[in-house]
Design a protein around this motif. Structure first.
Motif, mmCIF file in Angstrom:
data_model
loop_
_atom_site.group_PDB
_atom_site.id
_atom_site.type_symbol
_atom_site.label_atom_id
_atom_site.label_comp_id
_atom_site.label_asym_id
_atom_site.label_seq_id
_atom_site.Cartn_x
_atom_site.Cartn_y
_atom_site.Cartn_z
ATOM 1 N N GLY A 163 -36.344 19.196 -0.704
ATOM 2 C CA GLY A 163 -36.150 18.938 -2.125
ATOM 3 C C GLY A 163 -37.280 19.423 -3.011
ATOM 4 N N ALA A 164 -37.086 19.196 -4.291
ATOM 5 C CA ALA A 164 -38.047 19.609 -5.308
ATOM 6 C C ALA A 164 -39.367 18.861 -5.147
ATOM 7 N N LYS B 200 -36.018 11.128 -2.017
ATOM 8 C CA LYS B 200 -35.198 10.812 -0.844
ATOM 9 C C LYS B 200 -34.826 12.058 -0.044
ATOM 10 N N ASN B 201 -35.071 13.258 -0.611
ATOM 11 C CA ASN B 201 -34.833 14.521 0.087
ATOM 12 C C ASN B 201 -33.399 14.652 0.603
ATOM 13 N N ILE B 202 -32.436 14.322 -0.239
ATOM 14 C CA ILE B 202 -31.028 14.399 0.135
ATOM 15 C C ILE B 202 -30.405 15.611 -0.551
ATOM 16 N N ASN C 281 -32.968 11.580 -5.624
ATOM 17 C CA ASN C 281 -32.336 11.884 -4.337
ATOM 18 C C ASN C 281 -32.682 13.286 -3.862
ATOM 19 N N GLN C 282 -32.816 14.239 -4.798
ATOM 20 C CA GLN C 282 -33.059 15.630 -4.423
ATOM 21 C C GLN C 282 -34.539 16.001 -4.426
ATOM 22 N N VAL C 283 -35.429 15.029 -4.556
ATOM 23 C CA VAL C 283 -36.871 15.287 -4.545
ATOM 24 C C VAL C 283 -37.395 15.140 -3.118
ATOM 25 N N PHE C 284 -38.317 16.012 -2.746
ATOM 26 C CA PHE C 284 -38.916 15.999 -1.415
ATOM 27 C C PHE C 284 -39.662 14.688 -1.185
ATOM 28 N N ASP D 81 -23.123 15.987 -7.719
ATOM 29 C CA ASP D 81 -24.461 15.399 -7.694
ATOM 30 C C ASP D 81 -25.453 16.034 -8.662
ATOM 31 N N ILE D 82 -25.247 17.290 -9.006
ATOM 32 C CA ILE D 82 -26.163 17.998 -9.904
ATOM 33 C C ILE D 82 -25.353 18.741 -10.957
ATOM 34 N N LYS D 83 -25.976 19.000 -12.082
ATOM 35 C CA LYS D 83 -25.313 19.713 -13.186
ATOM 36 C C LYS D 83 -26.124 20.951 -13.545
#
Length: 122
Positions: free
Chosen positions: A102-103, A25-27, A14-17, A4-6
């Protein structure tokens, strides 16, 4: 590693708060590791932002007591806790709650680094 991330890449929506003015989506991302040191009894995973303008950074995720035979957390494992391995526990983040946060850097701030670390514990 992660599907999912590099390393050095940008986090996806998806990884943002999804609060504090951010609309993601805070996943939590999928994470995998291999070749733990001999004697490992469990793992802990942390996500830390050293660039947060707090003077001490920002803790986005802590999960510990991951059994030694588990070497992966699937996408979303930290989002609601239902996908975590049995016995794993999520600690409180700097958002004031357990689970993946998330970020969400301040608007106009420089790019932030998010350091994902897997700790092998005796």
């Amino acid at each position: 590693s992660s599907k999912d991330i590099k390393d050095g890449g940008e986090l996806k929506m998806n990884q943002v708060f999804n609060s504090f003015g951010c609309t993601g989506k805070n996943i939590s991302p999928q994470l995998a590791w291999k070749n733990p040191p001999e004697g490992t009894k469990s793992f802990a995973v942390t996500v830390y932002d050293p660039d947060a303008p707090t003077g001490s950074g920002w803790w986005h995720w802590t999960v510990y007591n991951i059994p030694a035979n588990i070497m992966q957390l699937e996408t979303g494992a930290g989002s609601d806790g239902k996908k975590l391995p049995s016995g794993a526990i999520q600690g409180r983040t700097d958002y004031g709650q357990p689970g993946f946060g998330g970020a969400c850097p301040p608007v106009g701030d420089k790019a932030h680094r998010y350091i994902f670390t897997v700790h092998a514990l005796k």
